[in-house]
Scaffold this active site. Structure first.
Site, PDB file in Angstrom:
ATOM      1  N   ARG A   1      39.621 -13.340 104.170  1.00  0.00           N
ATOM      2  CA  ARG A   1      40.182 -14.703 104.167  1.00  0.00           C
ATOM      3  C   ARG A   1      41.698 -14.665 104.038  1.00  0.00           C
ATOM      4  NH1 ARG A   1      35.251 -15.942 101.399  1.00  0.00           N
ATOM      5  NH2 ARG A   1      36.191 -15.632  99.360  1.00  0.00           N
TER       6      ARG A   1
ATOM      7  N   ASN B   1      32.332 -11.017  89.944  1.00  0.00           N
ATOM      8  CA  ASN B   1      32.685 -11.757  91.161  1.00  0.00           C
ATOM      9  C   ASN B   1      34.133 -12.224  91.137  1.00  0.00           C
ATOM     10  OD1 ASN B   1      30.367 -12.369  93.208  1.00  0.00           O
ATOM     11  ND2 ASN B   1      29.420 -12.293  91.201  1.00  0.00           N
TER      12      ASN B   1
ATOM     13  N   ASP C   1      31.572  -4.159  86.749  1.00  0.00           N
ATOM     14  CA  ASP C   1      30.990  -3.497  85.566  1.00  0.00           C
ATOM     15  C   ASP C   1      31.700  -2.201  85.176  1.00  0.00           C
ATOM     16  OD1 ASP C   1      29.109  -5.471  85.541  1.00  0.00           O
ATOM     17  OD2 ASP C   1      27.380  -4.180  85.898  1.00  0.00           O
TER      18      ASP C   1
ATOM     19  N   ALA D   1      28.158  -7.102  93.904  1.00  0.00           N
ATOM     20  CA  ALA D   1      28.814  -8.318  93.390  1.00  0.00           C
ATOM     21  C   ALA D   1      30.337  -8.287  93.607  1.00  0.00           C
ATOM     22  CB  ALA D   1      28.458  -8.496  91.919  1.00  0.00           C
ATOM     23  N   ALA D   2      31.019  -7.381  92.914  1.00  0.00           N
ATOM     24  CA  ALA D   2      32.482  -7.356  92.998  1.00  0.00           C
ATOM     25  C   ALA D   2      32.941  -6.906  94.382  1.00  0.00           C
ATOM     26  CB  ALA D   2      33.051  -6.432  91.922  1.00  0.00           C
TER      27      ALA D   2
ATOM     28  N   GLU E   1      28.906   1.663 100.840  1.00  0.00           N
ATOM     29  CA  GLU E   1      27.840   1.367  99.873  1.00  0.00           C
ATOM     30  C   GLU E   1      26.793   2.485  99.914  1.00  0.00           C
ATOM     31  OE1 GLU E   1      26.948  -0.762  97.291  1.00  0.00           O
ATOM     32  OE2 GLU E   1      25.210   0.576  97.307  1.00  0.00           O
TER      33      GLU E   1
ATOM     34  N   CYS F   1      20.804 -10.166  89.955  1.00  0.00           N
ATOM     35  CA  CYS F   1      20.359 -11.052  88.865  1.00  0.00           C
ATOM     36  C   CYS F   1      19.008 -11.697  89.197  1.00  0.00           C
ATOM     37  CB  CYS F   1      21.378 -12.152  88.615  1.00  0.00           C
ATOM     38  SG  CYS F   1      23.029 -11.523  88.308  1.00  0.00           S
TER      39      CYS F   1
ATOM     40  N   ALA G   1      27.729 -10.745  85.881  1.00  0.00           N
ATOM     41  CA  ALA G   1      27.962 -11.073  87.281  1.00  0.00           C
ATOM     42  C   ALA G   1      29.167 -11.989  87.500  1.00  0.00           C
ATOM     43  CB  ALA G   1      26.711 -11.723  87.852  1.00  0.00           C
TER      44      ALA G   1
HETATM   45  C1  LIG Z   1      17.995  -7.019  86.815  1.00  0.00           C
HETATM   46  C2  LIG Z   1      19.378  -7.519  86.564  1.00  0.00           C
HETATM   47  C3  LIG Z   1      19.552  -8.825  86.157  1.00  0.00           C
HETATM   48  C4  LIG Z   1      20.839  -9.302  85.883  1.00  0.00           C
HETATM   49  N1  LIG Z   1      20.984 -10.603  85.501  1.00  0.00           N
HETATM   50  C5  LIG Z   1      22.229 -11.076  85.256  1.00  0.00           C
HETATM   51  C6  LIG Z   1      22.417 -12.432  84.923  1.00  0.00           C
HETATM   52  O1  LIG Z   1      21.451 -13.220  84.865  1.00  0.00           O
HETATM   53  N2  LIG Z   1      23.672 -12.857  84.656  1.00  0.00           N
HETATM   54  C7  LIG Z   1      24.755 -12.011  84.727  1.00  0.00           C
HETATM   55  O2  LIG Z   1      25.892 -12.445  84.483  1.00  0.00           O
HETATM   56  N3  LIG Z   1      24.615 -10.724  85.072  1.00  0.00           N
HETATM   57  C8  LIG Z   1      23.374 -10.237  85.349  1.00  0.00           C
HETATM   58  N4  LIG Z   1      23.225  -8.931  85.721  1.00  0.00           N
HETATM   59  C9  LIG Z   1      24.415  -8.057  85.764  1.00  0.00           C
HETATM   60  C10 LIG Z   1      25.155  -8.207  87.091  1.00  0.00           C
HETATM   61  O3  LIG Z   1      24.263  -8.061  88.118  1.00  0.00           O
HETATM   62  C11 LIG Z   1      26.247  -7.145  87.143  1.00  0.00           C
HETATM   63  O4  LIG Z   1      27.162  -7.413  86.106  1.00  0.00           O
HETATM   64  C12 LIG Z   1      26.981  -7.191  88.475  1.00  0.00           C
HETATM   65  O5  LIG Z   1      26.125  -6.921  89.531  1.00  0.00           O
HETATM   66  C13 LIG Z   1      28.104  -6.150  88.482  1.00  0.00           C
HETATM   67  O6  LIG Z   1      28.709  -6.142  89.728  1.00  0.00           O
HETATM   68  P1  LIG Z   1      29.463  -4.867  90.271  1.00  0.00           P
HETATM   69  O7  LIG Z   1      29.928  -5.210  91.633  1.00  0.00           O
HETATM   70  O8  LIG Z   1      30.447  -4.398  89.277  1.00  0.00           O
HETATM   71  O9  LIG Z   1      28.360  -3.732  90.336  1.00  0.00           O
HETATM   72  P2  LIG Z   1      27.020  -3.673  91.157  1.00  0.00           P
HETATM   73  O10 LIG Z   1      26.560  -5.030  91.525  1.00  0.00           O
HETATM   74  O11 LIG Z   1      26.112  -2.820  90.360  1.00  0.00           O
HETATM   75  O12 LIG Z   1      27.432  -2.916  92.499  1.00  0.00           O
HETATM   76  C14 LIG Z   1      27.957  -1.624  92.503  1.00  0.00           C
HETATM   77  C15 LIG Z   1      27.573  -0.942  93.794  1.00  0.00           C
HETATM   78  O13 LIG Z   1      28.389   0.205  93.952  1.00  0.00           O
HETATM   79  C16 LIG Z   1      27.652   1.191  94.621  1.00  0.00           C
HETATM   80  N5  LIG Z   1      28.286   2.502  94.390  1.00  0.00           N
HETATM   81  C17 LIG Z   1      28.536   3.096  93.206  1.00  0.00           C
HETATM   82  N6  LIG Z   1      29.140   4.295  93.394  1.00  0.00           N
HETATM   83  C18 LIG Z   1      29.255   4.452  94.718  1.00  0.00           C
HETATM   84  C19 LIG Z   1      29.787   5.491  95.524  1.00  0.00           C
HETATM   85  N7  LIG Z   1      30.319   6.594  95.006  1.00  0.00           N
HETATM   86  N8  LIG Z   1      29.752   5.343  96.862  1.00  0.00           N
HETATM   87  C20 LIG Z   1      29.224   4.220  97.407  1.00  0.00           C
HETATM   88  N9  LIG Z   1      28.717   3.214  96.695  1.00  0.00           N
HETATM   89  C21 LIG Z   1      28.731   3.314  95.355  1.00  0.00           C
HETATM   90  C22 LIG Z   1      26.284   1.066  93.997  1.00  0.00           C
HETATM   91  O14 LIG Z   1      25.299   1.609  94.860  1.00  0.00           O
HETATM   92  C23 LIG Z   1      26.138  -0.431  93.792  1.00  0.00           C
HETATM   93  O15 LIG Z   1      25.409  -1.016  94.840  1.00  0.00           O
HETATM   94  C24 LIG Z   1      21.960  -8.439  86.027  1.00  0.00           C
HETATM   95  C25 LIG Z   1      21.776  -7.121  86.451  1.00  0.00           C
HETATM   96  C26 LIG Z   1      20.506  -6.675  86.738  1.00  0.00           C
HETATM   97  C27 LIG Z   1      20.319  -5.278  87.229  1.00  0.00           C
END
Ligand SMILES: Cc1cc2nc3c(=O)[nH]c(=O)nc-3n(C[C@H](O)[C@H](O)[C@H](O)COP(=O)(O)OP(=O)(O)OC[C@H]3O[C@@H](n4cnc5c(N)ncnc54)[C@H](O)[C@@H]3O)c2cc1C
Length: 558
Positions: free
Chosen positions: A21, A301, A279, A10-11, A32, A42, A297
């Protein structure tokens, strides 16, 4: 300019696209750990349920797509193992082995990891978590091949709720187990009660106040902390998420007070060349002003976008989040924004709360569905602090209005004046948001003081005889006969003016009806007839049932 982004969902994916951009010349690399980037986590529960049929729809972008559209290098199956801040380089391990890669700006977007509670047998083959596409694939394959008849979900948060529905849709008998007294514990107990009732009505068993202790795979059972055993061909753990901080710790970046990574208002960490988003970070709660972790999410984002802008020298502030969220519970919806009543009290506000329960649109137009809307406010300043809603229609619309009001630091005076769109199929001339504000303002001014179900329960349990309120039920005789609070005096609203002598003077009175409207009228009659200490139970019978824990006498069948 070399930018490395660690984490590509996501982020991270948003940060990468934004960076391109802003700069056509930057060298952008996404690292990743997993096999996929930019996927819709989600959406994972909806693939399990069958609502989303094509798995490919969850994969929003591929490394090849990032390359052709954005000229961004995405390295999947590659883990960042170490950050050398002095030399501005990251040690990564991928399919081709280990190497160091240099950066001018580094963005951490590593998200979090689902918490694995200390459960005996948690490593068994029928125990799952749902956080990534591979997690989903494993779970999906297990359901297809093993065809489990029963499932236990540990954790009654939003993923637990979505998965309860998903398993149910697959014909699996589900029990949801939550350690705290209500499901969706971030919301006030009335909403936990409403959600629970809907789950049970649809055939999902709910156990609260108990924890999963052991998984007994051999007998397809789980054991709970209270000794109960439940059938469980499949177990899903969804008890929360912990920020992924190993790398940040190793690099010596400052951590925050709530267990997340500390960032400033530009999402910069304690190292001026490293930004972070999603997160893993702590942010300011826009209502309470406190530092919090809100793993959602939307904030992830938006933070990704802002972190990339700042990393590329385009200053953008992140002012915080309010934690707005929405969950589908079978044919109902529940949504939340800002502070709950409990959180507002814990934050030290002179907290007030008003609940209204009414049709989501004009009552005379067919198809109306009951909408329960609760607003939480500061009684001193009338500032809105939060909102929660439940119903089958129009729920998220009201919560999004309240979320916008929170962003603008609006008061109930502002909400009362909001000019919202209206036609009978959609709303009432006074939208539920306007009405909730009227109710709250009447409470603050003393015109029609309120008491919440939580406060009433406390009073009934703890107050001495003199302060124990008289419960006055102004519903009609049939409603009262079907079920009423033990000890409540029933005087239907239309008879109240003529039966005032039956109401004892000098005692505090709590008056209620079904939704709180007739009891508001009753309160005004009582006040204008010299009864001083009267309060209206906000949300009335709806709140009593939803909150739970009250002594109720029901009509016996004979
Ligand atoms: C089943 C599910 C349903 C959800 N539903 C909702 C919803 O309906 N509404 C909502 O607001 N939120 C929802 N969420 C929460 C939302 O998905 C998260 O808040 C969001 O994805 C966080 O984004 P992020 O980029 O911080 O982390 P993530 O999307 O978790 O991405 C982090 C990535 O970093 C990678 N990473 C970590 N450490 C390393 C490393 N050392 N080297 C390389 N890569 C690494 C991981 O593999 C992962 O892919 C849901 C989550 C899940 C799991």
């Amino acid at each position: 300019m070399r930018i490395i982004i660690i984490g590509g969902v996501a982020a991270g994916a948003t940060a990468a696209a934004r960076a391109r951009r802003i700069s056509e010349t930057a060298e952008i690399t996404v690292i990743e750990r997993g096999p996929y980037v930019s996927y819709a986590n989600c959406g994972l529960p909806y693939f399990i349920s069958g609502a989303i049929q094509k798995r490919s729809r969850l994969l929003l972008q591929t490394p090849e797509g990032f390359d052709s559209r954005y000229a961004i290098k995405v390295r999947v199956d590659t883990e960042a193992l170490e950050i050398d801040r002095a030399a501005k380089r990251v040690r990564v391990k991928g399919p081709e082995g280990e190497e160091w890669i240099g950066y001018d700006a580094l963005i951490l977007a590593q998200g979090g990891n689902p918490v694995t509670p200390p459960i005996e047998g948690a490593e068994a083959a029928n125990v799952f978590r749902l956080w990534t596409v591979p997690d989903m694939d494993r779970l999906h394959a297990f359901i297809q091949t093993e065809k489990p008849a029963s499932a236990v979900i540990a954790g009654g948060g939003f993923v637990g709720l979505e998965m309860a529905e998903a398993f149910h849709a697959r014909g699996i008998a589900v029990t949801l187990v939550e350690l705290l007294p209500t499901v969706m514990p971030g919301m006030d107990p009335e909403f936990g009660g409403l959600i629970r009732r809907r789950l049970e009505d649809r055939g999902v068993a709910v156990v609260t106040g108990s924890r999963l202790k052991a998984v007994r795979s051999a007998t397809h059972e789980v054991e709970l902390s209270d000794g109960r055993r439940l059938p469980a061909g499949l177990v899903l753990l969804s008890v929360g998420v912990r920020p992924e901080l190993a790398l940040a710790r190793q690099a010596g970046l400052a951590l925050g007070e709530c267990g997340g990574l500390e960032v400033d208002k530009y999402l910069c960490t304690s190292d001026p060349a490293i930004w972070a988003a999603g997160d893993m970070v702590e942010v300011i709660h826009k209502v309470s002003g406190r530092r919090v972790r809100l793993p959602l999410a939307g904030p992830a984002n938006r933070q990704g976008r802002i972190a990339a802008s700042n990393a590329l020298g385009v200053p953008m502030k992140y002012r915080g989040a309010i934690g707005s969220s929405v969950v589908k519970v079978f044919d109902a919806t529940t949504a939340f924004t800002g502070l709950s009543e409990a959180a507002a009290r814990a934050s030290g506000y002179d907290t007030g709360a008003a609940i209204i329960a009414r049709d989501h649109h004009a009552s005379y137009y067919p198809g109306g569905r009951e909408l329960v809307l609760k607003i939480v406010y500061d009684r001193k300043t009338a500032r809105l602090l939060g909102g929660q809603a439940w119903g089958e229609e129009g729920v998220e619309k009201r919560i999004d209005v309240l979320a916008t009001a929170l962003q603008g630091r609006m008061t109930l005076h502002d909400l009362a004046e909001l000019d919202l769109s209206y036609a009978p199929p959609y709303s009432s001339a006074n939208d539920p948001v306007n009405l909730a504000a009227f109710v709250g303002l009447n409470d603050i001014s003393g015109f029609s003081p309120l008491i919440t179900a939580a406060e009433l329960k406390r009073l009934l349990e703890e107050a001495d005889e003199a302060e124990r309120p008289l419960l006055l039920d102004v519903r009609n005789l049939g409603e009262y006969a079907a079920a009423h609070l033990r000890g409540a005096l029933n005087i239907p609203i239309d008879e109240l003016r003529f039966r005032l002598e039956e109401v004892p003077r000098g005692r505090p009175i709590v008056v209620h009806c079904y939704s709180g409207f007739r009891s508001h009228l009753a309160l005004r009659i009582l006040k204008q007839n010299g009864f001083e200490r009267v309060r209206n139970l906000t949300g009335s019978w709806v709140a009593i049932l939803a909150h739970g824990g009250f002594e109720i006498e029901r009509e016996t069948e004979n």
